[in-house]
Design a protein around this motif. Structure first.
Motif, mmCIF file in Angstrom:
data_model
loop_
_atom_site.group_PDB
_atom_site.id
_atom_site.type_symbol
_atom_site.label_atom_id
_atom_site.label_comp_id
_atom_site.label_asym_id
_atom_site.label_seq_id
_atom_site.Cartn_x
_atom_site.Cartn_y
_atom_site.Cartn_z
ATOM 1 N N LEU A 176 0.819 -1.218 0.000
ATOM 2 C CA LEU A 176 0.000 0.000 0.000
ATOM 3 C C LEU A 176 0.848 1.261 0.000
ATOM 4 O O LEU A 176 0.334 2.353 0.275
ATOM 5 C CB LEU A 176 -0.918 0.005 1.229
ATOM 6 C CG LEU A 176 -1.872 -1.188 1.354
ATOM 7 C CD1 LEU A 176 -2.669 -1.096 2.643
ATOM 8 C CD2 LEU A 176 -2.813 -1.236 0.164
ATOM 9 N N LEU A 177 2.120 1.119 -0.290
ATOM 10 C CA LEU A 177 3.004 2.279 -0.243
ATOM 11 C C LEU A 177 2.620 3.322 -1.286
ATOM 12 O O LEU A 177 2.729 4.529 -1.056
ATOM 13 C CB LEU A 177 4.460 1.825 -0.458
ATOM 14 C CG LEU A 177 5.550 2.844 -0.148
ATOM 15 C CD1 LEU A 177 5.483 3.257 1.309
ATOM 16 C CD2 LEU A 177 6.911 2.266 -0.474
ATOM 17 N N MET A 178 2.149 2.857 -2.437
ATOM 18 C CA MET A 178 1.797 3.795 -3.494
ATOM 19 C C MET A 178 0.608 4.672 -3.103
ATOM 20 O O MET A 178 0.506 5.816 -3.558
ATOM 21 C CB MET A 178 1.483 3.018 -4.770
ATOM 22 C CG MET A 178 1.232 3.904 -5.981
ATOM 23 S SD MET A 178 2.591 5.055 -6.315
ATOM 24 C CE MET A 178 3.931 3.905 -6.587
ATOM 25 N N THR A 179 -0.282 4.161 -2.257
ATOM 26 C CA THR A 179 -1.403 4.989 -1.813
ATOM 27 C C THR A 179 -0.919 6.193 -1.016
ATOM 28 O O THR A 179 -1.445 7.308 -1.163
ATOM 29 C CB THR A 179 -2.371 4.162 -0.963
ATOM 30 O OG1 THR A 179 -1.656 3.605 0.155
ATOM 31 C CG2 THR A 179 -2.973 3.041 -1.774
ATOM 32 N N TYR A 180 0.068 5.980 -0.178
ATOM 33 C CA TYR A 180 0.620 7.098 0.587
ATOM 34 C C TYR A 180 1.346 8.078 -0.334
ATOM 35 O O TYR A 180 1.291 9.294 -0.120
ATOM 36 C CB TYR A 180 1.572 6.579 1.661
ATOM 37 C CG TYR A 180 0.939 5.556 2.578
ATOM 38 C CD1 TYR A 180 -0.168 5.888 3.361
ATOM 39 C CD2 TYR A 180 1.427 4.265 2.666
ATOM 40 C CE1 TYR A 180 -0.760 4.962 4.196
ATOM 41 C CE2 TYR A 180 0.851 3.326 3.498
ATOM 42 C CZ TYR A 180 -0.252 3.679 4.261
ATOM 43 O OH TYR A 180 -0.835 2.766 5.086
ATOM 44 N N MET B 225 -1.615 16.202 -2.198
ATOM 45 C CA MET B 225 -1.594 17.350 -1.295
ATOM 46 C C MET B 225 -0.569 18.380 -1.756
ATOM 47 O O MET B 225 -0.842 19.591 -1.728
ATOM 48 C CB MET B 225 -1.263 16.867 0.115
ATOM 49 C CG MET B 225 -2.339 16.004 0.750
ATOM 50 S SD MET B 225 -3.871 16.914 1.072
ATOM 51 C CE MET B 225 -3.290 18.065 2.311
ATOM 52 N N ALA B 226 0.596 17.914 -2.173
ATOM 53 C CA ALA B 226 1.618 18.851 -2.650
ATOM 54 C C ALA B 226 1.167 19.573 -3.913
ATOM 55 O O ALA B 226 1.415 20.776 -4.078
ATOM 56 C CB ALA B 226 2.926 18.089 -2.904
ATOM 57 N N THR B 227 0.474 18.848 -4.809
ATOM 58 C CA THR B 227 -0.024 19.483 -6.029
ATOM 59 C C THR B 227 -1.086 20.530 -5.713
ATOM 60 O O THR B 227 -1.106 21.621 -6.311
ATOM 61 C CB THR B 227 -0.603 18.416 -6.968
ATOM 62 O OG1 THR B 227 0.404 17.429 -7.231
ATOM 63 C CG2 THR B 227 -1.037 19.031 -8.283
ATOM 64 N N ALA B 228 -1.985 20.210 -4.769
ATOM 65 C CA ALA B 228 -3.025 21.180 -4.388
ATOM 66 C C ALA B 228 -2.405 22.448 -3.797
ATOM 67 O O ALA B 228 -2.833 23.570 -4.106
ATOM 68 C CB ALA B 228 -3.985 20.539 -3.393
ATOM 69 N N VAL B 229 -1.402 22.270 -2.944
ATOM 70 C CA VAL B 229 -0.722 23.442 -2.363
ATOM 71 C C VAL B 229 -0.040 24.254 -3.447
ATOM 72 O O VAL B 229 -0.087 25.491 -3.455
ATOM 73 C CB VAL B 229 0.278 22.984 -1.283
ATOM 74 C CG1 VAL B 229 1.133 24.159 -0.808
ATOM 75 C CG2 VAL B 229 -0.460 22.357 -0.112
#
Length: 531
Positions: free
Chosen positions: A427-431, A438-442
């Motif tokens: 599940l690492l890709m989900t993180y 989040m970085a793209t939204a910021v």
């Protein structure tokens, strides 16, 4: 009669023993008879080196050596056939080939005529025929790589495993290009038929493609057949892609195959792994020889990533493998090392799941033919070769080399564990996706603020706002959208709501703008639904 005598008698009776009519040494040929008389009763000096289980030696109390292994099983058959005695000579450095002195290597002793024959599975190296001559080929030796078994498979994150890298690349290209293609096609259509549906702008097209990719709806309502086909094509593509991805992800999480980071020689070189091999072995000679296929590994020697060690016991190499190094040895030698380590951990009471600490790479490091070695123009070669051929055809060599190993595969790459729980790596890709989102939204937020404050002037924005306020936009009705709810039932007039008693019950009497009068009960439980 021990097992060796049974094997000898079986092969002897079927092939080459005295008294047989098909014996090639009793057909009256004088040179062969002369060779038999030459070796009969002679004392030979035999050299060997430590290469368990193919050949090794044991030191007796009087200081002499006794040869052991598959090579000496074959050689003792020759001894009984031709009636000679021998002494075992061990090179000082227990090396196959040495660039320093001849006394420390097996081929050096043979080249200086210190021994009559090398009884070992000697690899037939390129250009080595200039030093010695070889017998009939005994087998095709395979050199493999031993690694410490990793805890996680080298496949990577479970979310990316169902598709290959090339497939992911094509999906990304489809997502990026389909939106502009929709804008282009609908724009061409609107120019050819301007009276019908307008074109779909770029921004809504991109958001439609992205929203459909994650199975979300859209506010776009195409009416033209061309636009509807474009929308349906993308939806069909997403449906099939999701079905394949879901099925393959389920299969991967339940029946995933364990893989290693180093499976071939190219992986060993490109990923800069540390590796090692015995000093003076065929591996060192092959890497340094420009005519060999693995000569490209010579750079790893100059870089200090490859080491050639001289250890007394093969089990001593396991300490370096546990530290992350890769061991290169013949496959049969590595299998015996793994089996002995497995037995040791079993006696120590280590749990079953922790006994297979090491694993062999599926790819072959190198392959070489192996044979006995003689001096140049040795009389032993034509005498022994025909007998050795028949011994090899009988399968004795392969049987004896694996008689101390189990029939099943030792510590296979895939241990076939029954439980398969999702781990952090699955599940690492989900993180990663959440962090990147989040970085793209910021970044988008900062970009919007920067554009509005520093690129467009405030006065320009005020002028545009005043100009827009002066203009009266006509109200347009989109016939493709459903009518408002209030237009169906009307709107209640202010002050036109009152209570009345009708048939013994109290009701709210509401007068609508369209002239309709509605009655809503007051003192019944159903009245709560209308409040």
């Amino acid at each position: 009669m021990d097992g060796l005598d049974i094997i000898y008698s079986t092969v002897c009776n079927a092939t080459f023993c005295d008294g047989g009519e098909e014996n090639p040494y009793h057909d009256g040929i004088a040179p062969k008879k002369a060779l038999e008389n030459f070796v009969n009763g002679k004392h030979l000096r035999i050299g060997t080196f430590q290469n368990y289980p193919m050949s090794w030696s044991e030191k007796t109390e009087n200081g002499s050596y006794i040869g052991r292994g598959v090579a000496f099983v074959i050689f003792e058959i020759l001894q009984k056939k031709f009636n000679f005695t021998y002494d075992v000579v061990i090179p000082e450095g227990n090396l196959l080939h040495s660039e320093k002195t001849n006394e420390e290597s097996l081929l050096g002793l043979l080249r200086n005529k210190k021994i009559d024959m090398a009884v070992a599975f000697v690899p037939i190296l390129k250009n080595s025929d200039k030093m010695v001559t070889f017998s009939t080929v005994l087998d095709e030796g395979e050199w493999r790589m031993m690694l410490k078994r990793p805890k996680e498979s080298a496949v990577g994150s479970g979310l990316l495993a169902p598709f290959d890298e090339y497939v992911w690349f094509l999906i990304l290209v489809s997502v990026v290009l389909y939106g502009p293609c929709m804008t282009l096609l609908t724009g061409i259509r609107s120019k050819l038929m301007p009276d019908e549906e307008r074109y779909v702008p770029l921004c809504p097209s991109v958001w439609f493609v992205y929203g459909a990719f994650i199975k979300q709806g859209t506010t776009l309502s195409p009416s033209a057949n061309t636009t509807r086909v474009l929308f349906a094509t993308w939806w069909l593509f997403i449906i099939l892609l999701s079905a394949f991805y879901t099925a393959n992800l389920t299969a991967f999480l339940t029946l995933s195959k364990f893989t290693l980071e180093v499976e071939t020689v190219q992986d060993l070189y490109s990923k800069n792994y540390r590796w090692m091999a015995p000093e003076g072995s065929a591996v060192k000679y092959a890497v340094k020889n420009p005519e060999e296929n693995i000569h490209f590994l010579y750079k790893s020697i100059t870089d200090g990533r490859a080491k050639f060690l001289t250890l007394k016991y093969d089990q001593d190499y396991l300490e370096f493998v546990s530290d992350g190094a890769v061991l290169v040895q013949p496959k049969i030698t590595l299998e015996h090392m793994m089996y002995m380590d497995y037995q040791k951990k079993t006696r120590e009471g280590i749990p079953e799941a922790e006994r297979c600490t090491y694993v062999l790479s599926p790819g072959v490091f190198m392959s070489m033919r192996r044979a006995f070695a003689y001096q140049h123009k040795s009389k032993l070669k034509p005498l022994f070769n025909s007998v050795i051929k028949k011994i090899i055809r009988s399968g004795i060599q392969e049987h004896i080399s694996r008689r101390n190993l189990p029939d099943t595969k030792i510590c296979p790459l895939d241990l076939q564990s029954k439980d398969r729980q999702l781990r952090v790596t699955d599940l690492l890709m989900t993180y990663y996706i959440m962090a990147v989102g989040m970085a793209t939204a910021v970044a988008v937020f900062v970009g919007e603020i920067s554009i509005r404050r520093y690129i467009f002037k405030r006065c320009c924005e005020k002028q545009k706002l005043r100009r827009n306020m002066r203009q009266v936009k006509p109200i347009t009705i989109d016939e493709s959208q459903p009518p408002p709810y209030e237009s169906l039932f009307g709107k209640a007039k202010r002050g036109q709501t009152k209570k009345e008693m009708i048939n013994g019950r109290e009701y709210w009497v509401i007068n609508k703008d369209n002239g309709e009068t509605r009655l809503i009960p007051v003192r019944t439980p159903s009245a709560l639904l209308y409040r």
